[in-house]
Design an enzyme around this catalytic site. Sequence first.
Site, short mmCIF file in Angstrom:
data_model
loop_
_atom_site.label_atom_id
_atom_site.label_comp_id
_atom_site.label_asym_id
_atom_site.label_seq_id
_atom_site.Cartn_x
_atom_site.Cartn_y
_atom_site.Cartn_z
N LYS A 140 -13.50 -71.57 -21.34
CA LYS A 140 -14.06 -72.47 -22.36
C LYS A 140 -15.58 -72.47 -22.31
O LYS A 140 -16.18 -72.70 -21.26
CB LYS A 140 -13.53 -73.90 -22.16
CG LYS A 140 -12.09 -74.04 -22.58
CD LYS A 140 -11.54 -75.41 -22.26
CE LYS A 140 -11.64 -76.37 -23.39
NZ LYS A 140 -10.97 -77.66 -23.10
O1 LIG Z 1 -9.56 -78.80 -25.10
C1 LIG Z 1 -9.34 -79.98 -25.05
C2 LIG Z 1 -10.37 -80.99 -25.17
O2 LIG Z 1 -11.21 -80.90 -24.08
C3 LIG Z 1 -9.72 -82.35 -25.28
O3 LIG Z 1 -8.78 -82.30 -26.28
C4 LIG Z 1 -10.69 -83.48 -25.50
O4 LIG Z 1 -10.00 -84.63 -25.78
P1 LIG Z 1 -10.60 -86.10 -25.78
O5 LIG Z 1 -11.54 -86.22 -26.92
O6 LIG Z 1 -9.42 -86.98 -25.92
O7 LIG Z 1 -11.32 -86.24 -24.50
#
Ligand SMILES: O=C[C@H](O)[C@H](O)COP(=O)(O)O
Length: 942
Positions: A140
């Site tokens: 990522k």
């Molecule tokens: O890849 C996933 C993201 O990091 C995650 O969905 C973020 O979610 P949140 O906004 O609930 O922290």
Amino acid sequence: MNRLKQLESFGQSIWLDDLKRDLITSGKLRSLVERDGLKGVTSNPSIFEKAIAESDEYADALKQFQSRGDHHVMEIYEHLALADIRDAADILRPVYDQTGGRDGYVSLECSPYIANDTEATIAEAKRLWAAVDRANLMVKVPGTPAGIPAIRKLVGAGLNINITLLFSITVYEKVADAYIAGLEDFLKAGGDVSRIASVASFFVSRIDTAADKKLDALPDKNIADALRGKVAIANAKLAFERYKSIFASERWHRLAGAGAKTQRLLWASTSTKNPAYKDTLYVEALIGRDTVDTMPPATMDAFRDHGEAKADAIEDRLAHARSVFETLGKQGISLKDITDQLVVDGVQQFADAFDKLCGAIARRRLALIDGDRIGQKISAGFPEMQAAIDRECNDWRKKGLVRSLWSGDAALWTNKGEEKWVGWLQIVDRELRDVGALEAFANNVRRDGFGDAVLLGMGGSSLGPEVIAETFGHQSGWPLLHVLDSTDPAQIHTIEEAVQLDKTIFIVSSKSGSTVEPNILLDYFFARVSAAVGRDRAGDHFVAVTDPGSSLEKRAKRSGFRHIFYGLPGIGGRYSVLSNFGLVPAALMGIDIKRLLETASVMERSCGPDVPPSENPGVELGIALGVAAASFGCNKVTIVASPKIDDLGAWLEQLLAESTGKDGRGLIPLTDEPLGTPDKYSADRFFVYVELEGMADTYQREAISALEKASHPVARITVKDIWHLGQEFFRWEIATAVAGAVIGINPFDQPDVEASKVKTAALTSAYEKTRELPVEHPLFRENGIAVYADPNNASALGRHNTLQGILKSYFDRIEPNDYVALLAYIERNKAHTEAMSAMRESIRDKTHAATCLGFGPRFQHSTGQAYKGGPNTGVFMQITSDDPEDIEIPGHRLSFGVVKAAQAQGDLDVLVERGRRALRIHLKDVDAGLAELERAVAEALA
Ligand SMILES: O=C[C@H](O)[C@H](O)COP(=O)(O)O
Ligand SMILES: O=P(O)(O)OC[C@H]1O[C@](O)(CO)[C@@H](O)[C@@H]1O
């Protein structure tokens, strides 16, 4: 039909937005794949923080990893997290194979700390890719301005990338372009583009959280009600529209022809944050072919339970989505501002989570390596100070300043070249690699039958070795180490008489190589050794420790020294104890330097860039010292140490004073001041109590507790055993650099030391021509004591015909929160120290001023910087004496006594020039004079 499976039939892939050990070990992940058609896993720093920091699931794995040796916090994190990532990837591998690499991925995020650094992101993504070593890994990378160029590079290098923290369609267009360009690069380089996958992770709920807040502030409630909870979905729908057009372009078709896969949109942040919204809101609205939806377990359970699945829901009401955007604009709400801010906040949020995670790992690591080896407890004097320290710690954490320190970012200090002076941060590992060579050399010297070693050096070149020698004592069968850091003829005599020259090895230690004291001491002892063993063999008795290219190196070569050890130019003198400057003498006296370095190495990891301030002993200590001094005036750092290790104070004094005492600011450290009851002190103290475990002095301990109770700030440090001196060296170097940053000075220079050196050099060179020093006229002379002062100080003292009268006026000049420094250019021995101590005690008890003691010229290379360059709160009493047995320096028209007198004069001149309150008391006979002075001081204070 299982509602989640229904999504699969609508062309959407469901991934799990969660990862923890238990999901793997319990078989839950496998059953999600088998039962619900789960096709991937995403993780992020918050997810790992929850998994690792908020549970005990990782305790065994952590313990096992640490049992193989101590590790950095980041190494521990990666060890734990990467194991989960690999295991999850293995569970998903069949999905990856069955879908031809379209699905079956596990995502691992790059450190949020480098989200704004393209090169660091590229390097980290590649490192993680190699370390995880799974084809179905996605690394990522954030959709920050710095992240976008990294995407192209990484895709171009054949990595699967998940672009995280995406909020804006404009940014998405750049992300998609970077992906396509990366594929083109890869293809051009002969790569197989069909094996690359990427997703662009649009964060949904966070947009509503931010937009709803703006809507709530609108005067028109109807508009607010109509748009609340709609912006994020509208944004996602329009993003999907863009996706379709981007991947329908001519440019894309060329890549598709080569087997490339589109970069799917992944809906992230899909749990509703507003409890008023249906918990499956975002899942239902964003069902779309060729998309991915990553859901946290609760959202997934909710959808499985009561979700309503409608094929291609994302394509519905596109016109409405556009109208949402238009209305927002008309209401003056900028979606760009919202999404820009969300990226910034998102990075910070993940960094906060990562800090928490690192803090938790740091605490567990400490518990495993035996917490008290780092033993440190700071009690701020009062709640306001504690609050200020906590605020500063949090500020350091938020701004990532511990990492700035470790990267040597000069902006942390004054931006004046500090980056050139942080070599000490990396020295421990480097020296651990070189231990063998040093030990071999030391064994060689021992075999040659040397019974004594004399170190000639000043300040940073002598104080560390002195602490080691004083603490460890004589090691049987090894040379006894003596440290000579004085030009006082009596002191030189004492050392010469204590050793047998033909069995003595001299360590001439000077980083610069040009410091006058070691050079003239070398002149003297080289001649003496030549007389004892012959000129031809004299060189064999000398070892140099110096920086490459110094004049000492040249001289050592010319004189055939036994060996030349080099220092590192990136390490300043007072930070050099864990380099050759401390290690060569330690090895020669038979100390197990590996053991010493190993304790330093544990502390180095405890103070690492990955350890947040409040878990980081060196940083926390530095912040406390800096805040106490800069904001509360508690800058008299009073060092109290268990008797066995109390010489540590001498090293610490230089480190703290020379590093921070400049630009009218800084810490004034003091050691060996007799401990008193709380009523004897002003509120300008910061006590440091270093206790040697099992060897504590009860009186010290009780006195410190009383001071703590009386609201003085106290830092307590427990040292496990004397080997842990290595640990202290490192802790305090970090603490000093940090305190310097808080105080706002450059902790690596010593601008005011030079001034005295220049004056001294002028006096000695004039002496070599004229054979005399300038004649001075005393204000007062009686019973073998003469008092001198410059006109300003003399007039402030007034006219007196007794010594105690002068001293009374002198003490009357002490203002609240001042300190008194006795600067004695006499032999440093027990009797003189005791006499001075008695005077310090009476001055402190009567005036409440902090008292310091420095022996000249030794202190000039230590605390002297702060006396001249630090706050103008010092009241100085220089003590000089006749030298009944002076020593001529071979090759010069000078004696040591003359050099010492010139040093005293030069230093006093600078103190006076800087407007310091100062006088000089000259003793004809040291012992009788000190007794007389002690009596007069007592009377003046009575
Ligand atoms: O890849 C996933 C993201 O990091 C995650 O969905 C973020 O979610 P949140 O906004 O609930 O922290
Ligand atoms: O190792 P060198 O270059 O002889 O310097 C000795 C000491 O003198 C100082 O430069 C101050 O004069 C210290 O900073 C240093 O530790």
